[in-house]
Design an enzyme around this catalytic site. Structure first.
Site, PDB file in Angstrom:
ATOM      1  N   GLY A   1       0.848  -1.207   0.000  1.00 42.56           N
ATOM      2  CA  GLY A   1       0.000   0.000   0.000  1.00 42.56           C
ATOM      3  C   GLY A   1       0.872   1.240   0.000  1.00 42.56           C
ATOM      4  O   GLY A   1       0.515   2.279   0.555  1.00 42.56           O
ATOM      5  N   ALA A   2       2.032   1.098  -0.664  1.00 48.38           N
ATOM      6  CA  ALA A   2       3.045   2.156  -0.618  1.00 48.38           C
ATOM      7  C   ALA A   2       2.597   3.470  -1.255  1.00 48.38           C
ATOM      8  O   ALA A   2       3.189   4.520  -0.996  1.00 48.38           O
ATOM      9  CB  ALA A   2       4.317   1.659  -1.306  1.00 48.38           C
TER      10      ALA A   2
ATOM     11  N   LYS B   1      -4.472  -0.743  12.154  1.00 47.53           N
ATOM     12  CA  LYS B   1      -5.865  -0.723  12.544  1.00 47.53           C
ATOM     13  C   LYS B   1      -6.701  -0.237  11.374  1.00 47.53           C
ATOM     14  O   LYS B   1      -6.144   0.391  10.488  1.00 47.53           O
ATOM     15  CB  LYS B   1      -6.076   0.180  13.757  1.00 47.53           C
ATOM     16  CG  LYS B   1      -5.731   1.658  13.487  1.00 47.53           C
ATOM     17  CD  LYS B   1      -5.987   2.489  14.702  1.00 47.53           C
ATOM     18  CE  LYS B   1      -7.326   3.167  14.639  1.00 47.53           C
ATOM     19  NZ  LYS B   1      -7.272   4.532  14.105  1.00 47.53           N
TER      20      LYS B   1
ATOM     21  N   HIS C   1      -6.469   3.503  21.001  1.00 47.52           N
ATOM     22  CA  HIS C   1      -5.428   4.361  21.573  1.00 47.52           C
ATOM     23  C   HIS C   1      -5.649   4.657  23.068  1.00 47.52           C
ATOM     24  O   HIS C   1      -4.765   4.430  23.893  1.00 47.52           O
ATOM     25  CB  HIS C   1      -5.345   5.686  20.817  1.00 47.52           C
ATOM     26  CG  HIS C   1      -5.079   5.538  19.344  1.00 47.52           C
ATOM     27  ND1 HIS C   1      -4.352   4.505  18.820  1.00 47.52           N
ATOM     28  CD2 HIS C   1      -5.452   6.298  18.281  1.00 47.52           C
ATOM     29  CE1 HIS C   1      -4.280   4.633  17.505  1.00 47.52           C
ATOM     30  NE2 HIS C   1      -4.946   5.719  17.150  1.00 47.52           N
TER      31      HIS C   1
HETATM   32  P1  NDP Z   1      -5.210   4.589   1.748  1.00 51.78           P
HETATM   33  O1  NDP Z   1      -6.665   4.732   1.576  1.00 51.78           O
HETATM   34  O2  NDP Z   1      -4.350   5.720   1.306  1.00 51.78           O
HETATM   35  O3  NDP Z   1      -4.811   3.231   1.045  1.00 51.78           O
HETATM   36  C1  NDP Z   1      -3.480   2.784   0.891  1.00 51.78           C
HETATM   37  C2  NDP Z   1      -3.334   2.181  -0.491  1.00 51.78           C
HETATM   38  O4  NDP Z   1      -4.169   1.041  -0.594  1.00 51.78           O
HETATM   39  C3  NDP Z   1      -3.791   3.122  -1.587  1.00 51.78           C
HETATM   40  O5  NDP Z   1      -2.750   3.967  -1.990  1.00 51.78           O
HETATM   41  C4  NDP Z   1      -4.225   2.171  -2.657  1.00 51.78           C
HETATM   42  O6  NDP Z   1      -3.071   1.812  -3.424  1.00 51.78           O
HETATM   43  C5  NDP Z   1      -4.692   0.942  -1.927  1.00 51.78           C
HETATM   44  N1  NDP Z   1      -6.147   0.937  -1.831  1.00 51.78           N
HETATM   45  C6  NDP Z   1      -6.951   1.896  -1.364  1.00 51.78           C
HETATM   46  N2  NDP Z   1      -8.235   1.518  -1.424  1.00 51.78           N
HETATM   47  C7  NDP Z   1      -8.244   0.290  -1.972  1.00 51.78           C
HETATM   48  C8  NDP Z   1      -9.262  -0.632  -2.295  1.00 51.78           C
HETATM   49  N3  NDP Z   1     -10.539  -0.368  -2.054  1.00 51.78           N
HETATM   50  N4  NDP Z   1      -8.896  -1.801  -2.828  1.00 51.78           N
HETATM   51  C9  NDP Z   1      -7.618  -2.100  -3.047  1.00 51.78           C
HETATM   52  N5  NDP Z   1      -6.611  -1.248  -2.754  1.00 51.78           N
HETATM   53  C10 NDP Z   1      -6.918  -0.092  -2.232  1.00 51.78           C
HETATM   54  O7  NDP Z   1      -4.955   4.238   3.254  1.00 51.78           O
HETATM   55  P2  NDP Z   1      -3.991   4.915   4.290  1.00 51.78           P
HETATM   56  O8  NDP Z   1      -2.622   4.980   3.727  1.00 51.78           O
HETATM   57  O9  NDP Z   1      -4.604   6.154   4.799  1.00 51.78           O
HETATM   58  O10 NDP Z   1      -4.041   3.867   5.498  1.00 51.78           O
HETATM   59  C11 NDP Z   1      -3.530   2.570   5.374  1.00 51.78           C
HETATM   60  C12 NDP Z   1      -3.947   1.745   6.565  1.00 51.78           C
HETATM   61  O11 NDP Z   1      -3.489   2.369   7.747  1.00 51.78           O
HETATM   62  C13 NDP Z   1      -5.453   1.617   6.728  1.00 51.78           C
HETATM   63  O12 NDP Z   1      -5.734   0.381   7.289  1.00 51.78           O
HETATM   64  C14 NDP Z   1      -5.792   2.719   7.715  1.00 51.78           C
HETATM   65  O13 NDP Z   1      -6.967   2.449   8.435  1.00 51.78           O
HETATM   66  C15 NDP Z   1      -4.567   2.686   8.608  1.00 51.78           C
HETATM   67  N6  NDP Z   1      -4.282   3.959   9.269  1.00 51.78           N
HETATM   68  C16 NDP Z   1      -4.089   5.097   8.537  1.00 51.78           C
HETATM   69  C17 NDP Z   1      -3.789   6.282   9.167  1.00 51.78           C
HETATM   70  C18 NDP Z   1      -3.539   7.531   8.383  1.00 51.78           C
HETATM   71  O14 NDP Z   1      -3.239   8.560   9.006  1.00 51.78           O
HETATM   72  N7  NDP Z   1      -3.636   7.538   7.060  1.00 51.78           N
HETATM   73  C19 NDP Z   1      -3.659   6.360  10.644  1.00 51.78           C
HETATM   74  C20 NDP Z   1      -3.830   5.096  11.295  1.00 51.78           C
HETATM   75  C21 NDP Z   1      -4.135   3.946  10.614  1.00 51.78           C
HETATM   76  P3  NDP Z   1      -3.150   1.357  -4.934  1.00 51.78           P
HETATM   77  O15 NDP Z   1      -4.410   1.879  -5.529  1.00 51.78           O
HETATM   78  O16 NDP Z   1      -1.924   1.944  -5.531  1.00 51.78           O
HETATM   79  O17 NDP Z   1      -3.110  -0.110  -4.834  1.00 51.78           O
HETATM   80  C1  BG6 Z   2      -5.265   7.487  13.947  1.00 54.90           C
HETATM   81  C2  BG6 Z   2      -6.690   7.854  13.697  1.00 54.90           C
HETATM   82  O1  BG6 Z   2      -5.186   6.216  14.496  1.00 54.90           O
HETATM   83  O2  BG6 Z   2      -4.690   8.424  14.835  1.00 54.90           O
HETATM   84  C3  BG6 Z   2      -6.806   9.267  13.161  1.00 54.90           C
HETATM   85  O3  BG6 Z   2      -7.229   6.958  12.745  1.00 54.90           O
HETATM   86  C4  BG6 Z   2      -6.092  10.246  14.073  1.00 54.90           C
HETATM   87  O4  BG6 Z   2      -8.160   9.641  13.044  1.00 54.90           O
HETATM   88  C5  BG6 Z   2      -4.687   9.759  14.354  1.00 54.90           C
HETATM   89  O5  BG6 Z   2      -6.046  11.490  13.425  1.00 54.90           O
HETATM   90  C6  BG6 Z   2      -4.033  10.615  15.407  1.00 54.90           C
HETATM   91  O6  BG6 Z   2      -2.687  10.266  15.517  1.00 54.90           O
HETATM   92  P1  BG6 Z   2      -1.608  11.325  15.995  1.00 54.90           P
HETATM   93  O7  BG6 Z   2      -0.380  10.536  16.172  1.00 54.90           O
HETATM   94  O8  BG6 Z   2      -1.518  12.341  14.907  1.00 54.90           O
HETATM   95  O9  BG6 Z   2      -2.139  11.927  17.252  1.00 54.90           O
END
Ligand code: NDP
Ligand code: BG6
Length: 605
Positions: free
Chosen positions: A124-125, A261, A353
């Protein structure tokens, strides 16, 4: 049956990295060691690991001393002649080297063919978390010298990207330590050279087979350890694990998977996820991340409590009136509305958290600092918690507001959120632990988005001084203003302070509340590492202390699932609060019901 190979704690890259650091300047060598280790250059992390095993006293005591003591043991395994450092005067128990690690060190120091390597694949880079947190954390570890000498980082996602494009994307979010900045550009370049990209579907064995081939090329016949970081939406976790497990796991070293998560939405879905993951992985290969556990002040919680005589005796219902866990953000769900609407603030922040911090705060003294001992104690706390009553919960949702000519959007203004969404963006709750230590003490939690400030803190409010002689000198009859309060500010401006009653200097006898204040930025010049750095390094080292075990997760869901179900079934309407405000008024009534005032909202916080 798991198709991943079993974790090998023996192949700690922590050791392999250090053993490969060569001190070319003989004047800096304090020990004669086959390859000469530069004690000053070692990853700062090793200080933490080694110090954990010993008690250090005195100014002159430093990591180098510990390491020297550690190295004094090396002749046992290396057969090398090591001269004792004259500075190793501090009294401490010599550290023992686990035999497997020592074996590894021998292999490394021999420069043998069986050197180990770590391949880190960020699945998911192309996503937000990878860019924002994972790659910067990996770079920071590299910058600090914490990654092993041989490592490769692979980005994996469906988006088409070349290695150069990945590097370009990653380079935009890398930063150097403010307190160092040495050769920053150079180090970034070196780091980026170790980053590669592979385009693939998350459910394609074939694409993971190709990844495996590429990883093997980089590993070059070394003992291979592989870490997969699942930074993808949860609905594709199992597909990715299945493919990685059968087509890209290590055949010679360990394979570990960091799972982000959310771990399900409730007890049932979480159990189903765990069951699916365990079809392909052993429990000890699964690293469920809760990044709050990697925050410096959360790590320090146990240190504060268990290594200071003055706190532990007070840590119970006898002296503590209530404890508050407060999370607030001064921005909304911008950009993540789609995800958030399915989860809400209780699942997003409280169930993980804040509850994790609560468990660390309230647990009994663990037998040792070993992961299983700590996690056992946390589980006990979670299982001692009283079911949460809906009457002890307030939920809210932010609405649009205009301030100073600027209009801030409401939660449902987000296009990815249904207009009639009842999803809470704020929640406050009173929880209780039904055990001997905490009987009757309210543990209040409060979490909200789009509030007036960004902060995370733990507040411990102590009881009144019985028969306080100075009540009349404290400026009124409000006893709440004279109780002691210990505040652990997790972020921002990390710090710990204790509110005490103090005599205002002068001829009269007037008391005020003042703070004994430990502000990290004033006390420590070192930049505080990001939580993801600590956790990534832990996963590489096989340290599970800060990751969530499946029974902990079950207990956390068992606590919150009935409440969530009730809120959803009853379609409880959240109390609306303006963007940028202090949240719903209901939170004050909830606190008052338990004879508590929110510490973060008092005038003299
Ligand atoms: P993204 O929505 O940005 O998804 C990561 C990558 O997954 C995308 O770049 C895409 O890559 C691929 N992707 C997205 N949706 C789909 C789909 N429906 N089917 C297949 N591939 C898909 O997620 P985040 O980077 O925001 O988060 C990643 C994980 O970390 C999640 O589980 C999220 O809940 C968790 N998380 C995120 C936080 C944050 O601040 N962003 C904080 C805490 C946890 P591509 O299309 O190139 O394959
Ligand atoms: C994530 C939540 O786990 O933590 C986000 O999904 C929230 O909604 C984030 O914004 C907060 O993290 P931090 O480290 O920025 O306080």
């Amino acid at each position: 049956m798991s198709s991943f190979s079993t974790s090998l704690s023996s192949s700690s890259p922590f050791l392999s990295n250090h053993s490969s650091l060569i001190n070319s300047d003989p004047s800096r060598r304090s020990l004669s060691f086959p390859q000469g280790i530069n004690l000053d250059d070692l990853c700062v992390r090793s200080q933490r690991k080694l110090v954990q095993s010993s008690v250090a006293v005195g100014d002159g005591f430093g990591f180098c001393t510990i390491l020297r003591l550690f190295l004094m043991r090396l002749p046992l395994v290396l057969g090398a002649v090591i001269t004792k450092s004259s500075s190793a005067e501090i009294k401490t128990e010599p550290l023992s080297i686990p035999s497997q690690e020592a074996d590894k060190l021998v292999i490394e120091s021999n420069g043998g063919e069986q050197q180990s390597t770590v391949s880190i694949t960020v699945v998911g880079a192309s996503g937000d978390l990878a860019k924002k947190k994972i790659f910067p954390a990996l770079f920071a570890l590299y910058y600090e010298g914490c990654l092993p000498e041989h490592f490769t980082i692979y980005g994996y996602a469906r988006s088409k990207m070349t290695d150069a494009e990945l590097r370009d994307m990653v380079s935009k979010t890398l930063t150097c330590r403010i307190d160092k900045r040495e050769n920053c550009g150079e180090k970034m370049e070196e780091f980026l050279k170790r980053c590669f990209y592979h385009t693939g579907q998350y459910d394609s064995q074939e694409h993971f087979v190709t990844l495996d081939k590429k990883l093997k090329e980089h590993e070059g016949g070394r003992l291979s350890n592989r870490l997969f970081y699942l930074s993808i939406p949860p609905n594709i976790f199992v597909d990715a694990v299945k493919c990685a497990s059968s087509s890209a796991s290590s055949v010679s070293g360990w394979t570990r998977v960091i799972v982000e998560k959310p771990f399900g939405r409730d007890s049932k879905t979480s159990a189903a996820l765990t069951k699916s993951l365990k079809q392909y992985l052993e429990e000890d290969q699964i690293f469920r991340i809760d990044h709050y556990l990697g925050k410096e002040l959360v790590e320090n919680l146990s240190v504060l409590r268990f290594s200071n005589l003055i706190f532990e005796p007070l840590w119970s219902r006898q002296y503590i009136q209530n404890v508050q866990f407060i999370f607030s953000e001064d921005f909304g769900t911008e950009g993540r509305g789609g995800y958030f609407d399915h989860y809400g603030i209780i699942r997003d922040i409280m169930q993980n958290h804040l509850l994790q911090i609560l468990a660390l705060f309230a647990m009994e003294t663990p037998v040792s600092l070993v992961a299983e001992d700590i996690r056992n104690e946390k589980v006990k706390v979670l299982r001692s918690m009283r079911p949460i009553q809906l009457e002890d919960v307030v939920i809210g949702q932010y609405k649009s507001t205009t301030k100073g000519g600027v209009t801030y959007p409401g939660y449902t203004d987000d296009k990815t959120v249904p207009k009639d969404s009842l999803t809470p963006t704020f929640a406050a709750a009173a929880l209780f632990i039904d055990n001997a230590r905490w009987d009757g003490v309210p543990f209040l939690m409060k979490a909200g988005k789009a509030l007036h400030t960004r902060s995370a803190e733990i507040r411990v409010q102590f009881r009144h001084v019985p028969g306080n002689l100075y009540n009349r000198n404290s400026g009124g009859t409000n006893l709440d203003r004279t109780t002691n309060e210990l505040v652990i500010r997790v972020q921002p401006d990390e710090g710990i302070y204790l509110k005490i009653n103090n005599k205002v200097p002068g001829l009269g006898m007037r008391l005020d509340q003042s703070n004994l204040n430990l502000l990290y930025s004033a006390r420590y010049s070192k930049e505080i590492p990001d939580a993801y750095e600590r956790l990534l390094l832990d996963a590489i080292e096989g340290e599970r202390r800060l990751f969530i075990r499946s029974d902990e997760l079950d207990a956390a869901w068992a606590l919150f699932t009935p409440l969530l179900k009730e809120i959803e079934e009853k379609k409880t309407i959240p109390e609306f609060y303006p963007y940028g405000s202090r949240g719903p008024v209901g939170a004050h009534y909830l606190a008052a019901k338990h004879n508590v005032q929110w510490g973060d909202l008092s005038l003299d916080q």
